[in-house]
Design an enzyme around this catalytic site. Structure first.
Site, short mmCIF file in Angstrom:
data_model
loop_
_atom_site.label_atom_id
_atom_site.label_comp_id
_atom_site.label_asym_id
_atom_site.label_seq_id
_atom_site.Cartn_x
_atom_site.Cartn_y
_atom_site.Cartn_z
N ASN A 23 -11.42 -25.08 8.87
CA ASN A 23 -11.01 -24.11 7.83
C ASN A 23 -12.03 -23.53 7.40
OD1 ASN A 23 -10.27 -27.05 6.58
ND2 ASN A 23 -10.29 -25.68 5.08
N ASP A 24 -12.31 -23.45 5.79
CA ASP A 24 -13.09 -22.90 5.21
C ASP A 24 -14.60 -22.56 5.57
OD1 ASP A 24 -10.92 -22.94 3.48
OD2 ASP A 24 -12.07 -24.08 1.92
N ARG A 134 -14.07 -27.50 -7.69
CA ARG A 134 -14.56 -27.56 -6.25
C ARG A 134 -15.22 -26.17 -5.94
NH1 ARG A 134 -9.03 -28.50 -5.47
NH2 ARG A 134 -7.83 -26.87 -4.66
N GLU A 186 -9.80 -20.83 -5.77
CA GLU A 186 -10.73 -21.52 -4.84
C GLU A 186 -11.77 -20.37 -4.03
OE1 GLU A 186 -7.60 -24.65 -2.68
OE2 GLU A 186 -7.21 -22.70 -2.01
#
Length: 437
Positions: A23-24, A134, A186
């Protein structure tokens, strides 16, 4: 295992892992030799997110990627969540979130940009008592000297400053009043852009972990000023500004450049997926891919300055013109360039009757993926911000379509999983060229 499609869905020009879940994008870095580094959230041997690692890939041109394997693995402090990378004193420095009982920010160092050793004094920023803390993004601070970091801290963003990357002090915060979309921030990023008047504006981007009404999350941005301590929005808007109209570009961040070229535009890559259906895509032994790299700039629109994206395009092959009706497509990868005096529509079709449509109707750009496979993809729409003739480019790569129009003010990333390849394109109100890639 995910159900397989009847065709190979692996894109040729969008990075995806050989196997497992990604993912990211993390640690985007152009090193001193000019090589591009891409790290990504990675769960080896799984098709849904599990213990997070950093997977590493490198490229010379942002199109051809070579996978190098795991760069960072979980340890006693926790899993390796998202972060960034910079070069300091000739060393690559990965800055990441240790996700364990709490979320804390940590470092790892590399002499060669490939093999990393974690800092024995981790974490370098402890948790301030938050559940969500985060995704540190580190960048040069030319005002105070040294480095700044922006961290997602629940429903706001926090800024820190350091001279040596080891000792950090909080200098600012942003977002509690400005977060009109709800949910949490995020994967933030902050970078300067030249304004059309010759000045400089800073763009603050953040992905939004959002309620279900937003279909899994979107990316928001703000335009304003950075004083070395924190960010202040100076460009107001009636509604939240979205990085793009599509629903499959999340957690996008820009590359840190160890060789900062004067006036070089920021280059951004995102995760081409959506949490609403990311775990259900029919891709076989791999899941998740990245968007194409995009150069970012500011453009004047009828609603004021807006962020625009211009993709790094794959090399082009043979081309044929399309002037109306149906025309054959050259294969699983192609670029479709369109010109229209105003409203138009384009549709990709196959022999099974599956259809992907996009265009502009009454001044509103739209995509319709309702006929593109087994997943219940929603329709998207966004009001056009420019006037006059429309120029648009579709880059299609097996299972992903990226559309850019009006100089990149309009962008749309869409996953597509038809059972058979699209064979024809039909245009109404537009003419164009289709080119093999």
């Amino acid at each position: 295992m995910s159900p397989k499609n009847n065709r190979d869905c692996r894109p040729a020009w969008h990075f995806c892992a050989r196997e497992g879940w990604i993912n990211d994008p993390n640690g985007l870095l152009r090193d001193e030799s000019g090589r591009w580094h891409l790290f990504a959230q990675y769960t080896p041997g799984a098709l849904k997110p599990g213990p997070m690692h950093w997977l590493h890939a490198v490229s010379e041109d942002l199109l051809h990627w070579r996978e190098l394997g795991v760069a960072l693995a979980p340890d006693a402090l926790g899993e390796i969540y998202s972060g960034s990378a910079v070069v300091s004193q000739g060393k690559a420095v990965a800055v990441f979130t240790h996700h364990g009982e709490t979320e804390r920010q940590s470092l790892a160092f590399s002499e060669d940009g490939v093999h990393f050793e974690k800092y024995p004094g981790n974490p370098v920023i402890d948790n301030p008592g938050l559940r969500d803390f985060r995704d540190p993004k580190v960048f040069r601070n030319d005002i105070l000297g040294g480095w700044s970091m922006v961290v997602a801290a629940g429903d706001d963003l926090r800024f820190y400053h350091s001279r040596d990357l080891l000792r950090w002090e909080q200098t600012g915060a942003f977002g509690k009043k400005e977060n009109r979309m709800g949910g949490i921030f995020e994967c933030p990023d902050l970078f300067p852009l030249p304004a059309p008047d010759g000045g400089t504006l800073w763009a603050l981007t953040a992905s939004m972990g959002l309620p279900a009404s937003y279909d899994g999350g979107r990316m928001q941005y703000f335009l304003g000023a950075f004083d070395g301590y924190g960010f202040r929005r100076t460009i107001e808007a009636e509604r939240p500004l979205l990085v793009e109209a599509g629903q499959d570009n999340y957690a996008a961040v820009t590359f840190y450049r160890a060789d900062p070229a004067k006036h070089a535009p920021p280059i951004q890559i995102g995760w081409a997926n959506n949490w609403a259906y990311a775990g259900e895509t029919p891709t076989g032994g791999w899941r998740g891919c990245m968007t194409l790299a995009r150069e970012l700039c500011l453009m004047k629109t009828k609603e004021g300055l807006r962020l625009a994206a211009r993709p790094v395009s794959p090399p082009l092959g043979k081309s044929c013109s399309v002037s109306g009706g149906a025309a054959p497509l050259p294969g699983e990868g192609f670029v479709l360039d369109l010109e229209a005096p105003g409203d138009f529509s384009a549709a990709l079709r196959n022999e099974q009757g599956e259809r992907f449509a996009f265009g502009c109707a009454e001044g509103v750009f739209f995509t319709d993926r309702s006929g593109t496979g087994r997943l219940p993809f929603p329709r998207t729409s966004q009001a056009r911000l420019l006037e006059g003739p429309v120029r648009a480019r579709l880059i299609f790569d097996r299972s992903i379509a990226e559309i850019f129009a009006d100089g990149g003010v309009y962008a749309n990333t869409s996953l597509l999983f038809p059972e058979k390849r699209y064979e024809t394109v039909e245009l109404q109100g537009a003419r164009g060229h289709v080119t093999a890639i």
